[in-house]
Write an enzyme that holds these catalytic residues in place. Structure first.
Site, PDB file in Angstrom:
ATOM      1  N   HIS A  19      47.565  -1.277  20.329  1.00  0.00           N
ATOM      2  CA  HIS A  19      46.954  -0.079  19.766  1.00  0.00           C
ATOM      3  C   HIS A  19      46.986   1.051  20.803  1.00  0.00           C
ATOM      4  O   HIS A  19      47.127   2.220  20.465  1.00  0.00           O
ATOM      5  CB  HIS A  19      45.515  -0.357  19.332  1.00  0.00           C
ATOM      6  CG  HIS A  19      45.430  -1.281  18.148  1.00  0.00           C
ATOM      7  ND1 HIS A  19      44.359  -1.325  17.289  1.00  0.00           N
ATOM      8  CD2 HIS A  19      46.311  -2.211  17.665  1.00  0.00           C
ATOM      9  CE1 HIS A  19      44.569  -2.241  16.341  1.00  0.00           C
ATOM     10  NE2 HIS A  19      45.748  -2.788  16.558  1.00  0.00           N
ATOM     11  N   GLU A 368      60.372  -0.486  19.297  1.00  0.00           N
ATOM     12  CA  GLU A 368      61.037  -0.317  20.598  1.00  0.00           C
ATOM     13  C   GLU A 368      62.470  -0.858  20.545  1.00  0.00           C
ATOM     14  O   GLU A 368      63.402  -0.266  21.091  1.00  0.00           O
ATOM     15  CB  GLU A 368      60.220  -1.020  21.692  1.00  0.00           C
ATOM     16  CG  GLU A 368      58.884  -0.303  21.977  1.00  0.00           C
ATOM     17  CD  GLU A 368      57.837  -1.193  22.651  1.00  0.00           C
ATOM     18  OE1 GLU A 368      58.181  -2.314  23.075  1.00  0.00           O
ATOM     19  OE2 GLU A 368      56.676  -0.766  22.737  1.00  0.00           O
ATOM     20  N   ASP A 384      51.127  -7.663  10.069  1.00  0.00           N
ATOM     21  CA  ASP A 384      52.261  -6.912   9.530  1.00  0.00           C
ATOM     22  C   ASP A 384      53.610  -7.469   9.974  1.00  0.00           C
ATOM     23  O   ASP A 384      54.656  -7.006   9.513  1.00  0.00           O
ATOM     24  CB  ASP A 384      52.158  -5.441   9.971  1.00  0.00           C
ATOM     25  CG  ASP A 384      52.115  -5.290  11.483  1.00  0.00           C
ATOM     26  OD1 ASP A 384      51.591  -6.198  12.154  1.00  0.00           O
ATOM     27  OD2 ASP A 384      52.599  -4.265  12.003  1.00  0.00           O
TER      28      ASP A 384
END
Ligand code: UDP
Length: 466
Positions: A19, A368, A384
């Site tokens: 986060h 990334e 997710d």
């Protein structure tokens, strides 16, 4: 005409690596590309780990670009995930976080640096109340893909009963508006809780998402469309962005860069080691900052890596080591591999020697890898990650999703099969590589001057979204 007061954004984030990273990327970019002032706030426990090299690690400091100012969540020594009661944790976190972030906002105003907008990430549903107390707006920064946002949105707006009724049928297909058909196994794991489950870890997290979407629903009563900043690139997820028309989604994906690590970077010279390898030859393996790889998985990983005979760089965090898991022996056994406790992942992915990423598909890792044009072998675990793996394989075509056994373990043979597909210059490998490069180019375009992320962020700061 009176000059517009300088904007001051306060970014508030939950104290975990995945986060903090996207929030810091955005905070830094906002500070460097606009005239706005930016303050970044995470809980004291994470703040201390991020800035341990500074003399007064608990205090506010400014690095010339942004100000770091931590809040106390009541757990300044850090919480232990093993024995925590999630419901209790979320409730304590809310109580302490809300009070202490409110104090920060008040203190900043008293010091002549009033906050003009609070940007908050997941699990912090109390931030809009803090903003309300101080009469300033708050904006959600969604740090998962737009597709996941769209799934939750539709789940809470009409699709809940069908999804929950089929929660235990992994291959049942659901068609959400504008999205490609998705199977139950592709959905974020939290929506797969059976109807009678109201108390489990998954049910608790699901309720946190439910509350968040209720907040967005309520916001619609006060502005035409609630705004949500999103850590993705416009060109990567056009369907998902079109899938939710009630909300102004603002994709502001950034080039990820070195951030404040909560883990100590391994001292091994892994970048120099990569320099000695042939272009595109190295397999990089990491399952992120939270997942703990069980012993059997590590053993299977070792087996597969040995069999594939490719050089590899593998992250096994300090908190994921155990006697006899074969991890230490692997380097001593003459294999062309290096195991590190933590590395600068973005630098690794950007190194030309890296040919593929075996990843759990956390959104940061996935993004990334896409941004660096590195093909993936997806081994999703929870949350997710299942959706991200599906996107990698089917929407972006830049990797394959591995099959796991009944215990969720990727077997050695399956790892070898997947590596052969993505890293070898066969027809499939070349196709995957070309797609990976294509998505990387789109991200590069988006972050360049005048690109979509750049334009969207500037428009957000100029308050052009109404
Ligand atoms: N990461 C890193 N070095 C490592 C392992 C991970 O820098 O050795 C970073 C990685 O770049 C990513 C974050 O940790 O930004 C992990 O976030 P992700 O969303 O992929 O997974 P999570 O940690 O939430 O499971």
């Amino acid at each position: 005409m009176a000059e517009k007061a300088r904007q001051h954004y306060l970014f508030v984030t939950y104290p975990i690596q995945s986060h903090i990273n996207p929030t810091l990327h955005l905070a830094k970019h906002l500070a460097s590309s606009t005239s706005a002032a930016v303050t970044f706030s995470t809980a004291v426990s994470a703040h201390r780990r991020m800035v341990s090299s500074f003399p007064n690690a608990d205090q506010e400091f400014n690095n010339g670009l942004i100000t770091y100012l931590p809040y106390s969540d009541g757990n300044d020594e850090g919480f232990k995930r093993d024995n925590m009661d999630l419901k209790e944790h979320i409730s304590d976190f809310r109580k302490n976080g809300q009070r202490n972030v409110s104090t920060i906002v008040g203190d900043l105003a008293a010091a002549g640096r009033p906050v003009t907008c609070i940007v908050y990430t997941l699990l912090l549903n109390w931030v809009p109340d803090v903003a309300g107390e101080h009469g300033i707006p708050s904006v959600l920064y969604w740090i998962q893909p737009a597709t996941v946002f769209a799934i939750y949105y539709h789940f809470f707006h009409g699709f809940e009963s069908i999804v929950r009724a089929h929660a235990d049928e992994p291959s049942f297909t659901v068609c959400f508006p504008e999205l490609q058909p998705l199977q139950i196994r592709d959905l974020p794991s939290y929506v797969n809780v059976p109807v009678n489950d109201t108390d489990s870890f998954n049910a608790t997290i699901l309720n946190s998402f439910r509350e968040l979407f209720e907040i967005l629903d309520r916001e619609q009563e006060t502005r035409v469309k609630p705004r949500v900043l999103m850590y993705t690139f416009e060109a990567w997820e056009t369907e998902a962005l079109a899938s939710v028309s009630d909300i102004e989604i603002i994709p502001v994906g950034q080039w990820p860069n070195n951030t404040g690590y909560l883990f100590k970077e391994d001292e091994k010279k892994y970048m120099e080691w990569l320099d000695t390898k042939v272009e595109g030859s190295v397999v990089y393996i990491s399952f992120g900052s939270l997942s703990v790889m069980k012993k059997e998985q590590k053993e299977e990983m070792v087996r597969g890596l040995k069999e594939s005979k490719r050089p590899f760089l593998w992250v096994v965090r300090k908190d994921n080591r155990e006697e006899g898991d074969g991890v230490v022996e692997i380097e001593e056994g003459g294999d062309d591999g290096m195991v590190v406790e933590w590395c600068d992942q973005v630098r690794v992915l950007a190194h030309s020697a890296v040919g593929c990423f075996v990843t759990h598909c956390g959104w940061n890792s996935t993004l990334e890898s896409l941004v660096c044009g590195v093909p993936m072998v997806a081994v999703p675990q929870w949350s997710d990650q299942c959706t991200n793996a599906k996107l990698v394989e089917s929407l972006w075509g830049c990797g394959v999703r591995s099959e796991v056994d009944g215990e969720g373990v990727l077997q050695g043979e399956e790892l070898v099969r997947c590596l052969e597909l993505v890293i070898v210059e066969g027809e499939k490998g070349v196709e995957i590589m070309n797609k990976a490069k294509n998505w990387r180019d789109k991200a590069l375009e988006a972050v360049s001057e005048g690109g979509s992320s750049d334009v969207n962020l500037k428009a957000f700061v100029d308050d052009k979204f109404h």
